[in-house]
Design a protein around this motif. Structure first.
Motif, PDB file in Angstrom:
ATOM      1  N   GLN A 178       0.871  -1.275   0.046  1.00 10.24           N
ATOM      2  CA  GLN A 178       0.060   0.017  -0.140  1.00 10.24           C
ATOM      3  C   GLN A 178       0.823   1.413   0.011  1.00 10.24           C
ATOM      4  OE1 GLN A 178      -2.944  -1.401   3.014  1.00 10.24           O
ATOM      5  NE2 GLN A 178      -4.239   0.233   2.083  1.00 10.24           N
ATOM      6  N   VAL A 179       2.070   1.293   0.343  1.00  5.06           N
ATOM      7  CA  VAL A 179       2.874   2.410   0.366  1.00  5.06           C
ATOM      8  C   VAL A 179       3.819   2.706  -0.790  1.00  5.06           C
ATOM      9  CG1 VAL A 179       2.977   2.578   2.788  1.00  5.06           C
ATOM     10  CG2 VAL A 179       4.701   1.333   1.808  1.00  5.06           C
ATOM     11  N   VAL A 182       3.918   6.202  -2.857  1.00  8.84           N
ATOM     12  CA  VAL A 182       3.054   7.348  -2.035  1.00  8.84           C
ATOM     13  C   VAL A 182       4.056   8.399  -1.779  1.00  8.84           C
ATOM     14  CG1 VAL A 182       1.216   5.909  -1.621  1.00  8.84           C
ATOM     15  CG2 VAL A 182       3.003   6.399   0.071  1.00  8.84           C
ATOM     16  N   ASP A 183       3.705   9.627  -1.320  1.00  8.06           N
ATOM     17  CA  ASP A 183       4.771  10.627  -0.886  1.00  8.06           C
ATOM     18  C   ASP A 183       5.021  10.416   0.522  1.00  8.06           C
ATOM     19  OD1 ASP A 183       2.512  11.643   0.457  1.00  8.06           O
ATOM     20  OD2 ASP A 183       2.276  13.195  -1.049  1.00  8.06           O
ATOM     21  N   GLU A 185       4.477  12.192   3.184  1.00  7.41           N
ATOM     22  CA  GLU A 185       3.306  12.306   4.259  1.00  7.41           C
ATOM     23  C   GLU A 185       2.269  11.279   4.527  1.00  7.41           C
ATOM     24  OE1 GLU A 185      -0.247  15.572   5.172  1.00  7.41           O
ATOM     25  OE2 GLU A 185       0.757  15.727   3.095  1.00  7.41           O
ATOM     26  N   LEU A 186       2.013  10.568   3.182  1.00  8.32           N
ATOM     27  CA  LEU A 186       0.974   9.487   3.080  1.00  8.32           C
ATOM     28  C   LEU A 186       1.936   8.412   3.837  1.00  8.32           C
ATOM     29  CD1 LEU A 186      -0.578   9.753  -0.222  1.00  8.32           C
ATOM     30  CD2 LEU A 186      -1.645  10.093   1.992  1.00  8.32           C
ATOM     31  N   ARG A 187       3.073   8.125   3.569  1.00  6.94           N
ATOM     32  CA  ARG A 187       3.762   6.890   3.880  1.00  6.94           C
ATOM     33  C   ARG A 187       3.882   6.936   5.662  1.00  6.94           C
ATOM     34  NH1 ARG A 187       8.587   6.985   6.156  1.00  6.94           N
ATOM     35  NH2 ARG A 187       9.904   5.571   6.538  1.00  6.94           N
ATOM     36  N   GLN A 188       4.083   8.324   5.930  1.00  3.71           N
ATOM     37  CA  GLN A 188       4.103   8.417   7.465  1.00  3.71           C
ATOM     38  C   GLN A 188       2.787   8.091   8.035  1.00  3.71           C
ATOM     39  OE1 GLN A 188       6.546  11.743   8.250  1.00  3.71           O
ATOM     40  NE2 GLN A 188       6.533  11.653  10.522  1.00  3.71           N
ATOM     41  N   GLU A 189       1.763   8.607   7.400  1.00  2.00           N
ATOM     42  CA  GLU A 189       0.450   8.304   8.084  1.00  2.00           C
ATOM     43  C   GLU A 189       0.094   6.413   7.948  1.00  2.00           C
ATOM     44  OE1 GLU A 189      -1.353  10.177   9.737  1.00  2.00           O
ATOM     45  OE2 GLU A 189      -0.112  11.886   9.419  1.00  2.00           O
ATOM     46  N   TYR A 190       0.492   6.131   6.858  1.00  2.00           N
ATOM     47  CA  TYR A 190       0.345   4.764   6.775  1.00  2.00           C
ATOM     48  C   TYR A 190       0.883   3.926   7.847  1.00  2.00           C
ATOM     49  CZ  TYR A 190       0.531  -0.129   5.263  1.00  2.00           C
ATOM     50  OH  TYR A 190       0.620  -1.517   5.122  1.00  2.00           O
TER      51      TYR A 190
END
Length: 407
Positions: A178-179, A182-183, A185-190
Motif C-alpha cells: 500500500q505504500v 506514495v509521498d 506524508e502518506l507513507r508516514q500516516e500509513y
C-alpha cells in the motif's frame, strides 16, 4: 492498484496440487489476501475472521460455519477462530480434493501449535513477506542462487546496474504494497496507522501487552538495535521494563512477523561461538519510520545507513529462500574473538559465507575470515562480499564481489 506478481505464487501452486489445506502466514498487510484472491479468480468462497459475525459463528458452531461458507474456501485471519481446525480436519478426511481450503494467518505461536497438532500431513504452510526489491522491479530470476560467478553474471544480464539511490529508496519505502509510490506524508500516516490499528491490537491479543506507551518505546528501541545482536538489557531500558518482559515482547513481535531473528551459527567442531541472535526488521520501511528517518537521503547519509543496508540484504536473502525450491539454513557466525561473518547460507551441508558492506569497493581481504571453516570437516561453497558494486567481480576462485540487487 495494479497487481504485483509475487514470487511465492510458484510454490503456492505446487503445494496446492499436493495438500488439501494451504496456510499462508506473514505480517499484516504484506499482500496475503491479495495474492490468494488473485489466484482464486473468484472461484471460491471468501470470508474473513475480522468480521465479528462470521467469527462468532466459527467459534460457536464450526459445522454450521462450513454449511454457510462452503468450500472451496479462503478464510482470512484464521488465528482468530482456532475452533475451525478440528472441523477442517474432518472435512479433509471426508474428501480427496486438493487445495480445498486456503487459510491466511498473521499471528503465529498458538495458531501454529494448534495447526501442526490438528492438521499434520494435510496442510502445507508458506510464509509471505513484504515486497522484495525484485518483485517491485517485476523481475523473477530463472536460476537458483548459488553465488557462483556464472549464475551472478546470468542474473546481471537481466538487471539494471546497482544504484545506491534506488537501493535506499527501497529500504526507506519498504515493501508494504500500500505504500508503493506514495509521498512522504502518506507513507508516514500509513505506518502510524499500521502501528496503531494492527500492531497494538495484535500484541494485545497475542501477547496480552496492554501498556501501549511503553510498547511504542520498545518498538523504537528495537529499531535502534537493527542489525545488532539482541541485547535484552538495552531493549528493557529503552521502554523502562524488565529484561524478562523485553524478551517476551520481542517473541511476540517475532510471532507477528514484524521482527526477524537471524540465528547464530552453532557447530560442535567450532568452540566458543556466540549464542545470541541478530535483530532485523522484516520490513525496512517500518524500521525507518520508527527511527524517524523522514527521507531516503537522510537515511542514506545517516550514521545507521550500514545497518539498514545489512537489514535489507539479509531480508532479500530470507525472501529469496522462502520462495525458492530448496530449503536452506541461514545464520551468522561470531566467535569469542569477535570474529564475525555476516551470513552463512547452509545448503546440502555446504556453507556459503557472505559479508555485507554498503561500499561499492570493499576490502577484498574480508574473505580471509572464511578460512575459519577450513579447520573443520565442513564444506565451504561459493561466497563473497555482497555490496554496492555494479557487476559481479571475482575475488578468488571461490568468492566474488556480489552486487546486492542480484540476490
Amino acid at each position: 492498484m495494479e497487481y504485483i506478481l509475487r514470487e511465492l505464487e510458484r510454490k503456492f501452486r505446487k503445494l496446492n496440487d499436493f495438500f488439501k489445506v494451504i496456510l499462508v502466514t506473514g505480517a499484516r498487510q504484506v499482500g496475503k489476501t491479495t495474492m490468494l484472491k488473485h489466484l482464486a479468480e473468484n472461484n471460491r468462497t471468501y470470508v474473513t475472521m475480522d468480521n465479528a459475525m462470521a467469527r462468532e459463528l466459527a467459534q460457536s458452531d464450526p459445522v454450521l460455519f462450513f454449511q454457510t461458507y462452503k468450500p472451496p474456501i479462503l478464510i482470512d485471519e484464521v488465528q482468530k477462530a482456532p475452533e475451525l481446525f478440528e472441523q477442517i480436519k474432518i472435512i479433509c478426511d471426508e474428501s480427496d480434493e486438493k487445495g480445498f481450503i486456503w487459510l491466511t494467518g498473521s499471528q503465529q505461536y498458538r495458531m501454529m501449535t494448534k495447526v501442526r497438532e490438528t492438521l499434520a500431513g494435510r496442510i502445507g504452510i508458506l510464509e509471505l513477506y513484504s515486497l522484495s526489491a525484485r518483485e517491485k522491479a517485476g523481475l523473477v530470476f530463472d536460476t537458483d542462487l548459488d553465488f557462483s560467478l556464472k549464475t551472478l553474471q546470468a542474473r546481471q544480464r537481466k538487471m539494471p546496474k546497482n544504484d545506491i539511490l534506488q537501493v535506499f529508496r527501497h529500504i526507506w519505502e519498504g515493501g508494504m504494497p500500500q505504500v508503493q509510490g506514495v509521498d512522504e506524508e502518506l507513507r508516514q500516516e500509513y505506518f502510524n496507522s499500521y502501528v496503531d490499528t494492527y500492531l497494538i491490537r495484535d500484541v494485545t491479543e497475542a501477547g496480552g501487552i496492554t501498556d501501549v506507551v511503553r510498547f511504542r518505546r520498545f518498538l523504537a528501541g528495537c529499531a535502534a538495535l537493527v542489525s545488532e545482536p539482541v541485547n535484552y538489557t538495552t531493549l528493557a531500558e529503552s521502554a523502562d521494563i524488565a529484561p524478562s518482559t523485553a524478551k517476551e515482547w520481542l517473541n511476540v513481535l517475532v510471532g507477528l512477523h514484524i521482527i526477524y531473528l537471524l540465528a547464530p551459527y552453532s557447530n560442535n567442531e567450532l568452540k566458543w561461538l556466540s549464542k545470541t541472535p541478530k535483530l532485523y526488521f522484516s520490513d525496512t520501511g517500518l524500521c525507518a519510520y520508527l527511527s524517524m528517518w523522514l527521507t531516503p537521503d537522510t537515511l542514506r547519509n545517516g550514521a545507521a545507513s550500514g545497518h539498514y543496508y545489512e537489514n535489507y540484504v539479509v531480508m532479500e536473502l530470507v525472501k529469496n529462500y522462502a520462495y525458492a525450491k530448496s530449503r536452506v539454513n541461514l545464520s551468522y557466525f561470531r566467535d569469542s574473538n569477535a570474529k564475525e561473518i555476516d551470513v552463512f547460507v547452509e545448503e546440502n551441508n555446504i556453507i556459503h559465507p557472505l559479508e555485507i558492506k554498503k561500499s561499492a569497493a570493499p576490502d577484498r581481504r574480508e574473505v580471509k575470515k572464511y578460512h575459519v571453516l577450513d579447520k573443520t570437516s565442513l564444506h565451504r561453497g561459493n561466497g563473497g562480499i555482497i555490496c554496492m558494486c555494479e557487476e559481479p567481480i571475482p575475488i578468488d576462485d571461490e568468492n566474488c564481489f556480489i552486487p546486492s540487487n542480484l540476490i
